[in-house]
Structures are given as structure tokens and as C-alpha cells.
Design a protein around this motif. Structure first.
Motif, PDB file in Angstrom:
ATOM      1  N   GLN A  19      14.580   2.817  17.163  1.00 40.93           N
ATOM      2  CA  GLN A  19      14.090   3.663  16.086  1.00 40.93           C
ATOM      3  C   GLN A  19      14.322   2.933  14.760  1.00 40.93           C
ATOM      4  OE1 GLN A  19      16.329   7.263  14.446  1.00 40.93           O
ATOM      5  NE2 GLN A  19      14.865   8.249  15.831  1.00 40.93           N
ATOM      6  N   VAL A  20      13.336   2.970  13.870  1.00 41.05           N
ATOM      7  CA  VAL A  20      13.460   2.328  12.556  1.00 41.05           C
ATOM      8  C   VAL A  20      13.460   3.398  11.471  1.00 41.05           C
ATOM      9  CG1 VAL A  20      12.403   0.763  10.885  1.00 41.05           C
ATOM     10  CG2 VAL A  20      12.396   0.169  13.316  1.00 41.05           C
ATOM     11  N   VAL A  21      14.446   3.323  10.600  1.00 37.81           N
ATOM     12  CA  VAL A  21      14.515   4.196   9.431  1.00 37.81           C
ATOM     13  C   VAL A  21      14.230   3.330   8.206  1.00 37.81           C
ATOM     14  CG1 VAL A  21      15.964   5.741   8.056  1.00 37.81           C
ATOM     15  CG2 VAL A  21      16.239   5.645  10.554  1.00 37.81           C
ATOM     16  N   ALA A  22      13.137   3.626   7.507  1.00 40.27           N
ATOM     17  CA  ALA A  22      12.725   2.834   6.349  1.00 40.27           C
ATOM     18  C   ALA A  22      13.141   3.554   5.076  1.00 40.27           C
ATOM     19  CB  ALA A  22      11.211   2.624   6.367  1.00 40.27           C
ATOM     20  N   VAL A  23      13.996   2.906   4.287  1.00 45.29           N
ATOM     21  CA  VAL A  23      14.467   3.487   3.021  1.00 45.29           C
ATOM     22  C   VAL A  23      13.962   2.634   1.868  1.00 45.29           C
ATOM     23  CG1 VAL A  23      16.495   3.965   1.598  1.00 45.29           C
ATOM     24  CG2 VAL A  23      16.510   4.589   4.009  1.00 45.29           C
ATOM     25  N   ASP A  24      13.342   3.277   0.888  1.00 44.18           N
ATOM     26  CA  ASP A  24      12.889   2.565  -0.304  1.00 44.18           C
ATOM     27  C   ASP A  24      13.012   3.481  -1.507  1.00 44.18           C
ATOM     28  OD1 ASP A  24      11.300  -0.224  -0.742  1.00 44.18           O
ATOM     29  OD2 ASP A  24      10.738   1.234  -2.281  1.00 44.18           O
ATOM     30  N   ILE A  25      13.227   2.873  -2.666  1.00 40.51           N
ATOM     31  CA  ILE A  25      13.411   3.639  -3.891  1.00 40.51           C
ATOM     32  C   ILE A  25      12.096   4.183  -4.432  1.00 40.51           C
ATOM     33  CG2 ILE A  25      13.169   1.696  -5.506  1.00 40.51           C
ATOM     34  CD1 ILE A  25      15.589   2.827  -7.032  1.00 40.51           C
ATOM     35  N   ALA A  26      10.967   3.586  -4.016  1.00 40.45           N
ATOM     36  CA  ALA A  26       9.649   3.950  -4.542  1.00 40.45           C
ATOM     37  C   ALA A  26       8.826   4.669  -3.480  1.00 40.45           C
ATOM     38  CB  ALA A  26       8.914   2.709  -5.036  1.00 40.45           C
ATOM     39  N   HIS A  27       8.461   5.909  -3.768  1.00 41.02           N
ATOM     40  CA  HIS A  27       7.678   6.697  -2.824  1.00 41.02           C
ATOM     41  C   HIS A  27       6.317   6.058  -2.551  1.00 41.02           C
ATOM     42  CE1 HIS A  27       6.075  10.150  -0.721  1.00 41.02           C
ATOM     43  NE2 HIS A  27       5.092  10.269  -1.586  1.00 41.02           N
ATOM     44  N   ALA A  28       5.728   5.443  -3.576  1.00 44.54           N
ATOM     45  CA  ALA A  28       4.406   4.830  -3.408  1.00 44.54           C
ATOM     46  C   ALA A  28       4.431   3.702  -2.389  1.00 44.54           C
ATOM     47  CB  ALA A  28       3.888   4.317  -4.757  1.00 44.54           C
ATOM     48  N   MET A  29       5.562   3.028  -2.244  1.00 34.86           N
ATOM     49  CA  MET A  29       5.683   1.984  -1.230  1.00 34.86           C
ATOM     50  C   MET A  29       5.558   2.587   0.172  1.00 34.86           C
ATOM     51  SD  MET A  29       6.043  -1.129  -2.415  1.00 34.86           S
ATOM     52  CE  MET A  29       6.510  -2.045  -3.894  1.00 34.86           C
ATOM     53  N   HIS A  30       6.179   3.753   0.388  1.00 33.22           N
ATOM     54  CA  HIS A  30       6.060   4.431   1.682  1.00 33.22           C
ATOM     55  C   HIS A  30       4.615   4.830   1.964  1.00 33.22           C
ATOM     56  CE1 HIS A  30      10.190   4.299   2.575  1.00 33.22           C
ATOM     57  NE2 HIS A  30      10.607   5.377   1.944  1.00 33.22           N
ATOM     58  N   LEU A  31       3.910   5.251   0.933  1.00 33.50           N
ATOM     59  CA  LEU A  31       2.511   5.642   1.123  1.00 33.50           C
ATOM     60  C   LEU A  31       1.666   4.459   1.574  1.00 33.50           C
ATOM     61  CD1 LEU A  31       1.919   8.003  -1.942  1.00 33.50           C
ATOM     62  CD2 LEU A  31       2.462   8.621   0.426  1.00 33.50           C
ATOM     63  N   GLN A  32       1.987   3.271   1.087  1.00 29.06           N
ATOM     64  CA  GLN A  32       1.278   2.076   1.533  1.00 29.06           C
ATOM     65  C   GLN A  32       1.690   1.689   2.953  1.00 29.06           C
ATOM     66  OE1 GLN A  32      -1.213   0.346  -0.191  1.00 29.06           O
ATOM     67  NE2 GLN A  32      -1.064   2.210  -1.426  1.00 29.06           N
ATOM     68  N   ALA A  33       2.941   1.955   3.290  1.00 31.34           N
ATOM     69  CA  ALA A  33       3.456   1.573   4.616  1.00 31.34           C
ATOM     70  C   ALA A  33       2.900   2.456   5.718  1.00 31.34           C
ATOM     71  CB  ALA A  33       4.990   1.639   4.621  1.00 31.34           C
ATOM     72  N   ARG A  34       2.550   3.691   5.394  1.00 27.65           N
ATOM     73  CA  ARG A  34       2.049   4.631   6.409  1.00 27.65           C
ATOM     74  C   ARG A  34       0.770   5.314   5.928  1.00 27.65           C
ATOM     75  NH1 ARG A  34       6.058   9.925   6.038  1.00 27.65           N
ATOM     76  NH2 ARG A  34       6.047  10.104   3.793  1.00 27.65           N
ATOM     77  N   PRO A  35      -0.328   4.587   5.934  1.00 29.18           N
ATOM     78  CA  PRO A  35      -1.594   5.206   5.527  1.00 29.18           C
ATOM     79  C   PRO A  35      -1.925   6.373   6.435  1.00 29.18           C
ATOM     80  CG  PRO A  35      -1.981   3.110   6.637  1.00 29.18           C
ATOM     81  CD  PRO A  35      -0.511   3.218   6.398  1.00 29.18           C
ATOM     82  N   PRO A  36      -2.410   7.479   5.876  1.00 32.01           N
ATOM     83  CA  PRO A  36      -2.684   8.664   6.707  1.00 32.01           C
ATOM     84  C   PRO A  36      -3.809   8.424   7.702  1.00 32.01           C
ATOM     85  CG  PRO A  36      -3.572   8.927   4.489  1.00 32.01           C
ATOM     86  CD  PRO A  36      -2.752   7.670   4.472  1.00 32.01           C
ATOM     87  N   LEU A  37      -3.651   8.970   8.921  1.00 31.61           N
ATOM     88  CA  LEU A  37      -4.707   8.872   9.933  1.00 31.61           C
ATOM     89  C   LEU A  37      -5.841   9.824   9.579  1.00 31.61           C
ATOM     90  CD1 LEU A  37      -2.663   8.923  13.260  1.00 31.61           C
ATOM     91  CD2 LEU A  37      -3.934   6.984  12.344  1.00 31.61           C
ATOM     92  N   PRO A  38      -7.080   9.441   9.889  1.00 33.17           N
ATOM     93  CA  PRO A  38      -8.186  10.401   9.747  1.00 33.17           C
ATOM     94  C   PRO A  38      -7.883  11.650  10.568  1.00 33.17           C
ATOM     95  CG  PRO A  38      -9.007   8.194  10.222  1.00 33.17           C
ATOM     96  CD  PRO A  38      -7.516   8.134  10.384  1.00 33.17           C
ATOM     97  N   ARG A  39      -8.354  12.795  10.094  1.00 37.21           N
ATOM     98  CA  ARG A  39      -8.037  14.072  10.747  1.00 37.21           C
ATOM     99  C   ARG A  39      -8.425  14.086  12.226  1.00 37.21           C
ATOM    100  NH1 ARG A  39      -6.751  18.970   8.708  1.00 37.21           N
ATOM    101  NH2 ARG A  39      -7.142  18.185   6.613  1.00 37.21           N
ATOM    102  N   TRP A  40      -9.578  13.456  12.541  1.00 35.54           N
ATOM    103  CA  TRP A  40     -10.034  13.499  13.938  1.00 35.54           C
ATOM    104  C   TRP A  40      -9.115  12.724  14.862  1.00 35.54           C
ATOM    105  CZ3 TRP A  40     -11.307   8.942  16.442  1.00 35.54           C
ATOM    106  CH2 TRP A  40     -11.536   7.827  15.636  1.00 35.54           C
ATOM    107  N   GLN A  41      -8.435  11.677  14.316  1.00 31.95           N
ATOM    108  CA  GLN A  41      -7.525  10.891  15.151  1.00 31.95           C
ATOM    109  C   GLN A  41      -6.204  11.615  15.407  1.00 31.95           C
ATOM    110  OE1 GLN A  41      -6.809   6.894  13.946  1.00 31.95           O
ATOM    111  NE2 GLN A  41      -8.950   6.295  13.964  1.00 31.95           N
ATOM    112  N   GLN A  42      -5.854  12.525  14.506  1.00 28.45           N
ATOM    113  CA  GLN A  42      -4.568  13.197  14.644  1.00 28.45           C
ATOM    114  C   GLN A  42      -4.503  14.063  15.894  1.00 28.45           C
ATOM    115  OE1 GLN A  42      -3.716  15.295  10.993  1.00 28.45           O
ATOM    116  NE2 GLN A  42      -4.171  13.510   9.712  1.00 28.45           N
ATOM    117  N   TRP A  43      -5.660  14.466  16.433  1.00 29.37           N
ATOM    118  CA  TRP A  43      -5.680  15.370  17.576  1.00 29.37           C
ATOM    119  C   TRP A  43      -5.975  14.650  18.893  1.00 29.37           C
ATOM    120  CZ3 TRP A  43      -3.652  19.801  16.253  1.00 29.37           C
ATOM    121  CH2 TRP A  43      -3.761  20.211  14.923  1.00 29.37           C
ATOM    122  N   LEU A  44      -6.157  13.334  18.839  1.00 34.10           N
ATOM    123  CA  LEU A  44      -6.434  12.596  20.060  1.00 34.10           C
ATOM    124  C   LEU A  44      -5.137  12.288  20.812  1.00 34.10           C
ATOM    125  CD1 LEU A  44      -9.165  10.021  18.961  1.00 34.10           C
ATOM    126  CD2 LEU A  44      -9.477  12.096  20.304  1.00 34.10           C
TER     127      LEU A  44
END
Length: 293
Positions: free
Chosen positions: A73-98
Motif C-alpha cells: 500500500q502506498v500513502v502519498a503525502v504532499d503539501i500541495a493539493h494541486a499536486m495530488h489532483l495531477q497524480a490522480r486524474p479523475p476517471l470518466p463517469r462511465w469507467q467508474q462503474w465497469l
């Protein structure tokens, strides 16, 4: 502590927030150092269950850690929230249910390496690539690392040494008296701090990596793109005048070699272990029963 070089954490966070979307385009050095750190893991026979990527940025190191430790398990800690947003781009809604195949999961946590928002003894390995140079109190940073590590856990990091950006520092030194570059800690002092912080068998080494540029502005653009702004207390508060910039550029030109301007980075690598607790001393009567006296 040299107060002129204390980092303004609010300004630091804002700089990395602004840099997040373009960070990967300029983070050539960060990725290279990450790869060199990963190669060092080949000589360390240790498989952690939970890894903390401390200063995870846009997630390059976290993804590499998942490749090396697919069951961890990896726990990613960063001081900048925007960095996390780049690290985990949101999946398209249709992929979330596959019913997608099971993938490695990273937990994203906002936080500062000097005050980790994690409970005691919950991490098997701390991985930190080019982050701790942004900490004001390295002793406190190591104390926090030791606190969240389990006994027998590993701390592995890279950071910058005092010769980093020496050309830029010398160019500005000839032009004015202000602080323009972060102050970096000597490798031997870092090793001493590890020991004083309760870590065992620290291993330290360093190397120089030199990037080359066509002009001074190329150096400054790359530093800005990765969020490496001057956020020290001793920085000039207003804009740098045209005359000063001309002096800086002229001084930097004296370092030109083979048609290119160098930007030197002293990269320091280190790792150490949180020792297992010592066994409590046996009572005299217990020692006699065991035939130890």
C-alpha cells in the motif's frame, strides 16, 4: 538556524500549487534522481507492506513504488493539493462503474513532512525524493519520520547539498546582498542528524548532476516550472531591477562552456533504519531463575 533562509511555508505551498499542471514538463532532474534512488533499492532486501511517499508531487515516485512493490500500500503525502489532483486524474463517469481489474491503490493525504498527519508506527518504509530540502527543521522532520515508522522500518531519501545551483548563487552574490537560493545542508550534517534522531546504520553518499541551458532565463524558467521559487525570509520583497538582472546574466555568462550554461546540482542520497526496541532489563529474581546469575 539561519533566519534569512527560513522558508515561508505558505508561499512554498502556493508555489507548488501554481506549478502542478506544468511540473512534469520540467521535472527532468526529479525523475532522474528517482530512478537512481530506485536502483539503490536493488541492494536492500526489504519488502514493506505500507510505503509513505513523502513529498509525492505528481505521483511519479508513487507509481514506480507500486511497480516495485505490487502488493504494498502506498500513502502519498504532499503539501500541495494541486499536486495530488495531477497524480490522480479523475476517471470518466462511465469507467467508474465497469468491473475493472484490481489495481494498486494509493491513498492521498495533504500534509507537511515536518508535521505528518499519520499515527505512530504505521509505516514500513518512507520514501522521499527531493523533498526534505523544503523543510525548515530537519531534526523535526527526522523525528516525525521516526515516529510514523514501525520498528525495523526504512527511511530512504534524496535531497540537495550546498553546491546546488552554485553558478546562480555566485551570479546573484556579485549583484546584491539578498538571499536568492535556498540554503542546503551538508551531507555529513544530515548523517549526524539521523544518528541524533535515533536512526541506526545511516548510509550517505552524493553525486553532482549538471544540466545545461542555452541562456540564464532557461534555468530560471525550469526552476519556476517545478515550483522552486525563492521563498526564503531573506529574499528581496520587491521586483529585481533591470540593472541587477543584467549584472546577474553577465556574471552567469562567465560559466558558459562549450556553448552551454551549466546548472549544477549536488544530489545527496541517504537511508537509515528505525531500530528494534531493546529488550527490557530482566529483574534479578528472573535472571536467577534462568541461570543468568
Amino acid at each position: 538556524m539561519i533566519y534569512d533562509h527560513i522558508l515561508d511555508k505558505r508561499q512554498l505551498r502556493q508555489a507548488f500549487e501554481r506549478a502542478a499542471t506544468r511540473y512534469d514538463q520540467s521535472a527532468v532532474l526529479q525523475r532522474e534522481v528517482c530512478e537512481r534512488m530506485l536502483s539503490r533499492l536493488d541492494y536492500i532486501k526489504y519488502t514493506p507492506e505500507r510505503v509513505l511517499d513523502m513529498g509525492s508531487g505528481t505521483g511519479y515516485g508513487s507509481r514506480k513504488l507500486h511497480e516495485r512493490y505490487p502488493r504494498s500500500q502506498v500513502v502519498a503525502v504532499d503539501i500541495a493539493h494541486a499536486m495530488h489532483l495531477q497524480a490522480r486524474p479523475p476517471l470518466p463517469r462511465w469507467q467508474q462503474w465497469l468491473p475493472l481489474p484490481r489495481r494498486a491503490v494509493t491513498h492521498y493525504v495533504g500534509g507537511d513532512a515536518e508535521q505528518l498527519p499519520l499515527r505512530e508506527a504505521c509505516i514500513d518504509m518512507i520514501w522521499s525524493n527531493l523533498t526534505i530540502q523544503w523543510c525548515n527543521d530537519l531534526k523535526q522532520t527526522f523525528a516525525e519520520s521516526r515516529r510514523v515508522l514501525k520498528s525495523g522500518g526504512l527511511l530512504m531519501f534524496s535531497t540537495f547539498g550546498p553546491d546546488t545551483l552554485k553558478e546562480l548563487k555566485q551570479a546573484f552574490k556579485a549583484a546584491d546582498k539578498f538571499s536568492h537560493v535556498n540554503r542546503f545542508t551538508d551531507m555529513h550534517d544530515i548523517g549526524d542528524l539521523l544518528v541524533h534522531s535515533g536512526f541506526a546504520t545511516p548510509v550517505m553518499d552524493m553525486e553532482y548532476i549538471t544540466l545545461t541551458y542555452d541562456d540564464v532565463m532557461g534555468v530560471l524558467r525550469d526552476l519556476k516550472a517545478i515550483g522552486a521559487h525563492n521563498v526564503t525570509a531573506g529574499r528581496q520583497q520587491g521586483l529585481t531591477g533591470k540593472g541587477i538582472w543584467q549584472q546577474v546574466m553577465a556574471q552567469y555568462e562567465t560559466f558558459r562552456h562549450a556553448g552551454k550554461l551549466p546548472a549544477t546540482f549536488e544530489v545527496v542520497y541517504g537511508h537509515a533504519w528505525k531500530p528494534e526496541p531493546r529488550q527490557a532489563a530482566l529483574k534479578p529474581e528472573t535472571r536467577r531463575k534462568l541461570g543468568l546469575e
